[in-house]
Motif scaffolding. Structure first.
Motif, PDB file in Angstrom:
ATOM      1  N   ASP A 189       0.828  -1.198   0.000  1.00 45.05           N
ATOM      2  CA  ASP A 189       0.000   0.000   0.000  1.00 45.05           C
ATOM      3  C   ASP A 189       0.865   1.251   0.000  1.00 45.05           C
ATOM      4  OD1 ASP A 189      -1.548   1.973   2.266  1.00 45.05           O
ATOM      5  OD2 ASP A 189      -2.676   1.322   0.505  1.00 45.05           O
ATOM      6  N   LEU A 190       0.599   2.150  -0.936  1.00 44.36           N
ATOM      7  CA  LEU A 190       1.384   3.375  -1.094  1.00 44.36           C
ATOM      8  C   LEU A 190       1.380   4.222   0.170  1.00 44.36           C
ATOM      9  CD1 LEU A 190       3.043   5.019  -3.137  1.00 44.36           C
ATOM     10  CD2 LEU A 190       0.921   6.101  -3.852  1.00 44.36           C
ATOM     11  N   GLU A 191       0.240   4.311   0.836  1.00 43.35           N
ATOM     12  CA  GLU A 191       0.160   5.101   2.061  1.00 43.35           C
ATOM     13  C   GLU A 191       1.030   4.506   3.163  1.00 43.35           C
ATOM     14  OE1 GLU A 191      -1.066   8.138   2.834  1.00 43.35           O
ATOM     15  OE2 GLU A 191      -1.361   8.248   0.677  1.00 43.35           O
ATOM     16  N   PHE A 192       1.079   3.177   3.230  1.00 39.78           N
ATOM     17  CA  PHE A 192       1.930   2.526   4.226  1.00 39.78           C
ATOM     18  C   PHE A 192       3.394   2.848   3.947  1.00 39.78           C
ATOM     19  CE2 PHE A 192       4.492  -1.087   5.708  1.00 39.78           C
ATOM     20  CZ  PHE A 192       4.201  -1.020   7.052  1.00 39.78           C
ATOM     21  N   LYS A 193       3.796   2.742   2.682  1.00 39.11           N
ATOM     22  CA  LYS A 193       5.178   3.073   2.324  1.00 39.11           C
ATOM     23  C   LYS A 193       5.496   4.515   2.700  1.00 39.11           C
ATOM     24  CE  LYS A 193       7.207   1.783  -1.471  1.00 39.11           C
ATOM     25  NZ  LYS A 193       7.556   1.498  -2.851  1.00 39.11           N
ATOM     26  N   ARG A 194       4.572   5.417   2.411  1.00 39.21           N
ATOM     27  CA  ARG A 194       4.794   6.832   2.704  1.00 39.21           C
ATOM     28  C   ARG A 194       4.904   7.064   4.211  1.00 39.21           C
ATOM     29  NH1 ARG A 194       0.936   8.951  -0.157  1.00 39.21           N
ATOM     30  NH2 ARG A 194       2.259   9.098  -1.980  1.00 39.21           N
ATOM     31  N   GLU A 195       4.052   6.404   4.986  1.00 34.41           N
ATOM     32  CA  GLU A 195       4.102   6.526   6.450  1.00 34.41           C
ATOM     33  C   GLU A 195       5.446   6.041   6.986  1.00 34.41           C
ATOM     34  OE1 GLU A 195       2.117   7.688   9.007  1.00 34.41           O
ATOM     35  OE2 GLU A 195       0.986   8.647   7.414  1.00 34.41           O
ATOM     36  N   ILE A 196       5.891   4.889   6.507  1.00 34.98           N
ATOM     37  CA  ILE A 196       7.175   4.347   6.945  1.00 34.98           C
ATOM     38  C   ILE A 196       8.298   5.304   6.566  1.00 34.98           C
ATOM     39  CG2 ILE A 196       8.846   2.485   6.626  1.00 34.98           C
ATOM     40  CD1 ILE A 196       6.472   1.705   8.381  1.00 34.98           C
ATOM     41  N   PHE A 197       8.290   5.786   5.341  1.00 34.74           N
ATOM     42  CA  PHE A 197       9.311   6.734   4.872  1.00 34.74           C
ATOM     43  C   PHE A 197       9.354   7.969   5.774  1.00 34.74           C
ATOM     44  CE2 PHE A 197       9.709  10.657   2.261  1.00 34.74           C
ATOM     45  CZ  PHE A 197      11.089  10.666   2.178  1.00 34.74           C
ATOM     46  N   LYS A 198       8.202   8.563   6.028  1.00 32.46           N
ATOM     47  CA  LYS A 198       8.161   9.777   6.848  1.00 32.46           C
ATOM     48  C   LYS A 198       8.592   9.502   8.278  1.00 32.46           C
ATOM     49  CE  LYS A 198       4.868  12.526   4.241  1.00 32.46           C
ATOM     50  NZ  LYS A 198       3.559  13.173   4.233  1.00 32.46           N
ATOM     51  N   LYS A 199       8.168   8.389   8.833  1.00 32.95           N
ATOM     52  CA  LYS A 199       8.557   8.062  10.209  1.00 32.95           C
ATOM     53  C   LYS A 199      10.066   7.837  10.309  1.00 32.95           C
ATOM     54  CE  LYS A 199       4.606   8.353  12.207  1.00 32.95           C
ATOM     55  NZ  LYS A 199       4.308   9.335  13.226  1.00 32.95           N
ATOM     56  N   ILE A 200      10.626   7.184   9.309  1.00 34.74           N
ATOM     57  CA  ILE A 200      12.077   6.974   9.309  1.00 34.74           C
ATOM     58  C   ILE A 200      12.771   8.323   9.233  1.00 34.74           C
ATOM     59  CG2 ILE A 200      14.028   6.101   7.955  1.00 34.74           C
ATOM     60  CD1 ILE A 200      12.173   3.720   7.164  1.00 34.74           C
ATOM     61  N   PHE A 201      12.348   9.168   8.306  1.00 33.28           N
ATOM     62  CA  PHE A 201      12.984  10.478   8.148  1.00 33.28           C
ATOM     63  C   PHE A 201      12.845  11.291   9.426  1.00 33.28           C
ATOM     64  CE2 PHE A 201      13.848  14.738   6.811  1.00 33.28           C
ATOM     65  CZ  PHE A 201      14.822  14.592   5.842  1.00 33.28           C
ATOM     66  N   GLU A 202      11.647  11.317   9.999  1.00 30.08           N
ATOM     67  CA  GLU A 202      11.398  12.106  11.212  1.00 30.08           C
ATOM     68  C   GLU A 202      12.197  11.599  12.406  1.00 30.08           C
ATOM     69  OE1 GLU A 202       7.146  11.936  11.496  1.00 30.08           O
ATOM     70  OE2 GLU A 202       6.880  13.294   9.788  1.00 30.08           O
ATOM     71  N   LYS A 203      12.410  10.289  12.459  1.00 29.43           N
ATOM     72  CA  LYS A 203      13.214   9.716  13.541  1.00 29.43           C
ATOM     73  C   LYS A 203      14.625  10.313  13.517  1.00 29.43           C
ATOM     74  CE  LYS A 203      15.197   5.300  14.934  1.00 29.43           C
ATOM     75  NZ  LYS A 203      15.301   3.880  14.627  1.00 29.43           N
ATOM     76  N   TYR A 204      15.206  10.388  12.350  1.00 31.97           N
ATOM     77  CA  TYR A 204      16.553  10.956  12.216  1.00 31.97           C
ATOM     78  C   TYR A 204      16.514  12.480  12.305  1.00 31.97           C
ATOM     79  CZ  TYR A 204      18.307   6.356  11.115  1.00 31.97           C
ATOM     80  OH  TYR A 204      18.666   5.032  11.197  1.00 31.97           O
ATOM     81  N   GLU A 205      15.447  13.080  11.820  1.00 27.47           N
ATOM     82  CA  GLU A 205      15.290  14.531  11.882  1.00 27.47           C
ATOM     83  C   GLU A 205      15.250  15.013  13.329  1.00 27.47           C
ATOM     84  OE1 GLU A 205      12.378  17.786   9.792  1.00 27.47           O
ATOM     85  OE2 GLU A 205      11.452  15.912  10.455  1.00 27.47           O
ATOM     86  N   GLN A 206      14.477  14.339  14.163  1.00 24.51           N
ATOM     87  CA  GLN A 206      14.357  14.747  15.564  1.00 24.51           C
ATOM     88  C   GLN A 206      15.684  14.654  16.303  1.00 24.51           C
ATOM     89  OE1 GLN A 206      11.216  12.190  16.932  1.00 24.51           O
ATOM     90  NE2 GLN A 206       9.611  13.456  16.034  1.00 24.51           N
ATOM     91  N   LYS A 207      16.453  13.632  15.975  1.00 24.69           N
ATOM     92  CA  LYS A 207      17.745  13.445  16.640  1.00 24.69           C
ATOM     93  C   LYS A 207      18.866  14.241  15.974  1.00 24.69           C
ATOM     94  CE  LYS A 207      16.615   8.825  18.269  1.00 24.69           C
ATOM     95  NZ  LYS A 207      16.976   7.405  18.250  1.00 24.69           N
ATOM     96  N   LYS A 208      18.557  14.811  14.800  1.00 22.32           N
ATOM     97  CA  LYS A 208      19.550  15.560  14.011  1.00 22.32           C
ATOM     98  C   LYS A 208      20.816  14.721  13.772  1.00 22.32           C
ATOM     99  CE  LYS A 208      17.975  20.180  15.173  1.00 22.32           C
ATOM    100  NZ  LYS A 208      16.820  19.926  16.009  1.00 22.32           N
ATOM    101  N   ILE A 209      20.564  13.499  13.290  1.00 28.99           N
ATOM    102  CA  ILE A 209      21.669  12.600  12.950  1.00 28.99           C
ATOM    103  C   ILE A 209      21.502  12.118  11.515  1.00 28.99           C
ATOM    104  CG2 ILE A 209      22.121  11.848  15.326  1.00 28.99           C
ATOM    105  CD1 ILE A 209      20.522   9.305  14.729  1.00 28.99           C
ATOM    106  N   TRP A 210      22.589  11.575  10.962  1.00 25.87           N
ATOM    107  CA  TRP A 210      22.577  11.096   9.582  1.00 25.87           C
ATOM    108  C   TRP A 210      21.725   9.836   9.466  1.00 25.87           C
ATOM    109  CZ3 TRP A 210      24.339  15.000   7.153  1.00 25.87           C
ATOM    110  CH2 TRP A 210      25.396  15.741   7.646  1.00 25.87           C
ATOM    111  N   ILE A 211      20.988   9.746   8.358  1.00 25.22           N
ATOM    112  CA  ILE A 211      20.249   8.515   8.079  1.00 25.22           C
ATOM    113  C   ILE A 211      21.253   7.423   7.785  1.00 25.22           C
ATOM    114  CG2 ILE A 211      18.699   7.362   6.437  1.00 25.22           C
ATOM    115  CD1 ILE A 211      17.129   9.934   6.227  1.00 25.22           C
TER     116      ILE A 211
END
Length: 176
Positions: free
Chosen positions: A76-98
């Motif tokens: 499901d495209l929405e599931f992929k998008r949710e996972i992508f955003k959550k992964i990005f936000e996880k690193y964004e909040q910590k201000k660390i490299w993916i």
């Protein structure tokens, strides 16, 4: 006499299942959603609900077990998008490299909306790690969809503006 529950739409049941297991340990959740060391496809929407309920501790397990699922076009495209955003936000909040294994080993970008999301992160330039993570994901993207010109324009902006760090500029140049 056992009660049997059914729902007009599967999402209601998936939501309630996520509500029910959200208090469980990660290991207990793994036991429920996994069969033969693979995450059951029928639990994917439940996982999205769990993540949205704040159980981001399950993300690492999803990433470990699901790179093939995340790339799979049947997902499901929405599931992929949710996972992508959550992964990005996880690193964004910590201000660390993916992590390299996440960034380069499988394609997280599903469609043009994800490209626009990354462009927005680059435009905001809130922190050099966030900006550079977005640029690195754009660099590894196999398809820019209908946003090739927008990506080119933001890359040129990064190269020409003094508000971006040199490392971000170097990545922008490499992408161009």
């Amino acid at each position: 006499n056992k009660e049997v529950w059914s729902f007009v739409h599967k999402n209601f049941g998936e939501y309630l299942a996520a509500q029910s297991i959200k208090k469980y340990s990660v290991n207990d959740i793994k036991d429920i959603i996994t069969y033969n060391d693979k995450i059951r496809n029928s639990w994917l929407n439940v996982l999205v609900f769990l993540i949205n309920f704040g159980r981001e501790d399950i993300l690492d397990y999803i990433i470990e077990k699901m790179p093939v699922y995340i790339e799979n076009s049947k997902l499901d495209l929405e599931f992929k998008r949710e996972i992508f955003k959550k992964i990005f936000e996880k690193y964004e909040q910590k201000k660390i490299w993916i992590d390299y294994n996440i960034r380069d080993k499988f394609n997280l970008i599903s469609d043009g909306k994800d490209i626009l999301y990354l462009i927005e992160k680059v435009e905001r330039n809130e922190h050099y790690t966030i900006t550079t993570n977005a640029l690195m994901l754009l660099q590894t993207t196999k398809d820019l969809f209908e946003h090739k010109d927008k990506v080119k324009n933001i890359l040129l902006q990064v190269c020409q503006s003094n508000k971006y760090v040199n490392y971000s500029k170097a990545i922008a140049i490499r992408i161009l």
